[in-house]
Design an enzyme around this catalytic site. Structure first.
Site, PDB file in Angstrom:
ATOM      1  N   ASN A   7       0.876  -1.168   0.000  1.00  0.00           N
ATOM      2  CA  ASN A   7       0.000   0.000   0.000  1.00  0.00           C
ATOM      3  C   ASN A   7       0.915   1.220   0.000  1.00  0.00           C
ATOM      4  OD1 ASN A   7      -1.812   2.065   0.413  1.00  0.00           O
ATOM      5  ND2 ASN A   7      -2.794   1.152   2.197  1.00  0.00           N
ATOM      6  N   ARG A  88      -2.690  -2.108  -3.439  1.00  0.00           N
ATOM      7  CA  ARG A  88      -3.928  -1.364  -3.209  1.00  0.00           C
ATOM      8  C   ARG A  88      -3.916  -0.113  -4.079  1.00  0.00           C
ATOM      9  NH1 ARG A  88      -5.431   3.017   1.325  1.00  0.00           N
ATOM     10  NH2 ARG A  88      -7.639   3.202   0.844  1.00  0.00           N
ATOM     11  N   HIS A 176     -12.784   2.465   0.289  1.00  0.00           N
ATOM     12  CA  HIS A 176     -12.736   1.422   1.324  1.00  0.00           C
ATOM     13  C   HIS A 176     -13.487   0.164   0.890  1.00  0.00           C
ATOM     14  CE1 HIS A 176     -12.382   4.865   4.516  1.00  0.00           C
ATOM     15  NE2 HIS A 176     -11.183   4.507   4.072  1.00  0.00           N
ATOM     16  N   ARG A 235     -11.300  15.262   7.509  1.00  0.00           N
ATOM     17  CA  ARG A 235     -12.176  15.609   6.387  1.00  0.00           C
ATOM     18  C   ARG A 235     -13.553  16.028   6.888  1.00  0.00           C
ATOM     19  NH1 ARG A 235     -10.821   9.985   3.684  1.00  0.00           N
ATOM     20  NH2 ARG A 235      -8.638  10.312   3.118  1.00  0.00           N
ATOM     21  N   GLU A 378      -7.808  -5.824   5.236  1.00  0.00           N
ATOM     22  CA  GLU A 378      -7.706  -5.466   3.821  1.00  0.00           C
ATOM     23  C   GLU A 378      -6.527  -6.154   3.148  1.00  0.00           C
ATOM     24  OE1 GLU A 378      -9.105  -1.069   3.116  1.00  0.00           O
ATOM     25  OE2 GLU A 378      -8.226  -1.197   5.112  1.00  0.00           O
TER      26      GLU A 378
END
Length: 392
Positions: A7, A88, A176, A235, A378
């Site tokens: 990643n 990813r 996600h 965010r 993940e």
């Protein structure tokens, strides 16, 4: 038989060497602060953590340093049965509804989609390019957006002028997705049902919620970018788009300043001064008014999405909490479920307080909806998808 999962971020490389059959992470590591005066590297193998400070100018140097650690500390990749590298990638656009073997054409499509994820795809691409150069095995890309390619048009299309939206590929892509898919599959296995109406709450520094019916996503909170939806660490999540026009006209802010404000200076950080949920809760427990207000806004947004998605699906069987906050913050889970009591959703306080790495039920047996904690993984999901691709 193993898969190296990478990643690649803007200034970091997270990696795991995974056995896709057993699910075991054989080695885990992180390279941080790439391109700065000193980079920090962590590599864990057989329970022993090794840490280094080293000057790493770019991702190429970072990955070469990591491969040297595998040779020096272990396990040696030449003896680990590495079959593939799984990468990813955040944005797959409309091109990818599943994982893909990396070819020059696929690599170029990832680059082409960079305008839809300018903070993520370029960094993901650097990891792909360097790894392909250094590791002579098949490489597979797994997209955050792929799981949400099943969204119906009523959920995916914004009420934006159709010609403009189509010309610039503006739609709801979500993010996600690898986690939402993994968790929703785990819920189906745990309950022994594949006809569920599920809500998955992926709550970390980035946070998103999905509605999943019979194993397929029908709605999700993140949109064109990961900015839309829930309150996050830095965010805004949902906000009136006219705020942008207002701050531009009245505040004189340019696009770069607005981008930074919305993505990096808002959310919990903008409300309470801290982006880590643990720090925000500590402040709230100490009587900080703004921190308590931030938690209330965070929970309000979650409950709002749960209610709306239950309506979209025409019912609700399970709610799954996952990711760093979802799996570990028992007070947050309790605050959310308390606001859902009027719908017959009841929390087992004792079960909610138990720490475990296993999937578990935290609702009472007479609750109208089954509430679960489902640890996400993940990296394992990426490793298994990579193996599926190369086996074909």
């Amino acid at each position: 038989m193993t898969v190296l999962v990478i990643n690649s971020g803007s200034s970091s490389i997270k990696y795991q060497l995974v056995d896709p059959e057993s699910g075991d992470a054989i080695a885990v590591g992180l390279v941080e602060q790439i391109g700065e005066s000193s980079s920090h590297v962590k590599h864990t193998y057989q329970g022993e953590k090794h840490e280094y400070d080293h000057v790493l100018a770019d991702h190429g140097e970072g990955l070469r340093f990591v491969l040297n650690l595998f040779e020096k500390i272990g396990p040696q990749l030449s003896e680990a049965g590495i079959k593939a590298v799984g990468h990813r990638v955040v944005q797959g656009g409309n091109h990818f509804d599943g994982p893909a073997l990396v070819t020059d054409e696929v690599r170029d499509l990832v680059e082409e989609l960079a305008p839809l994820a300018p903070l993520h795809n370029p960094a993901n691409l650097r990891g792909i390019d360097v790894a392909r150069e250094l590791l002579d095995v098949p490489h597979v890309v797994v997209f955050d957006t792929a799981f949400f390619q099943t969204l119906p048009e009523e959920a995916a299309r914004y009420a934006l002028n159709r010609e403009v939206a189509d010309k610039y590929a503006v739609r709801r892509y979500g993010a996600h997705g690898t986690s939402h898919q993994f968790v929703s599959q785990k819920v189906a296995e745990f309950t022994g049902r594949d006809d569920l109406k599920q809500i998955v709450l992926h709550l970390g520094n980035g946070a998103s919620v999905s509605a999943v019916v019979n194993g397929e996503a029908v709605d999700t909170s993140m949109g064109l970018t990961p900015l839309e939806g829930l309150v996050m660490g830095t965010r805004t999540g949902d906000i009136d788009p006219a705020v942008i026009f207002h701050l531009s006209r009245v505040g004189g802010m340019n696009v770069g300043e607005l981008d930074n404000l919305f993505n990096k200076q808002s959310g919990l950080k903008g409300l309470a001064g801290e982006n880590d949920m643990r720090a925000v809760r500590a402040l709230a427990n100490g009587g900080d008014k703004f921190a308590r207000e931030a938690l209330d806004i965070y929970v309000h947004r979650l409950v709002k999405y749960i209610g709306s998605y239950a309506a979209v699906m025409g019912g609700l069987d399970t709610i799954a909490f996952t990711a760093g906050i979802g799996e570990n913050d028992e007070l947050l889970r309790a605050e959310v479920i308390e606001r859902l009591n009027s719908f017959g959703i009841k929390l087992n306080l004792e079960a909610n307080g138990v720490r475990s790495d296993d999937i578990r039920q935290i609702s009472t047996d007479d609750s109208s909806v089954q509430v679960l904690i489902v640890p996400t993984n993940e990296e394992l999901a990426i490793a298994r998808q990579a193996m599926d691709v190369i086996s074909k």
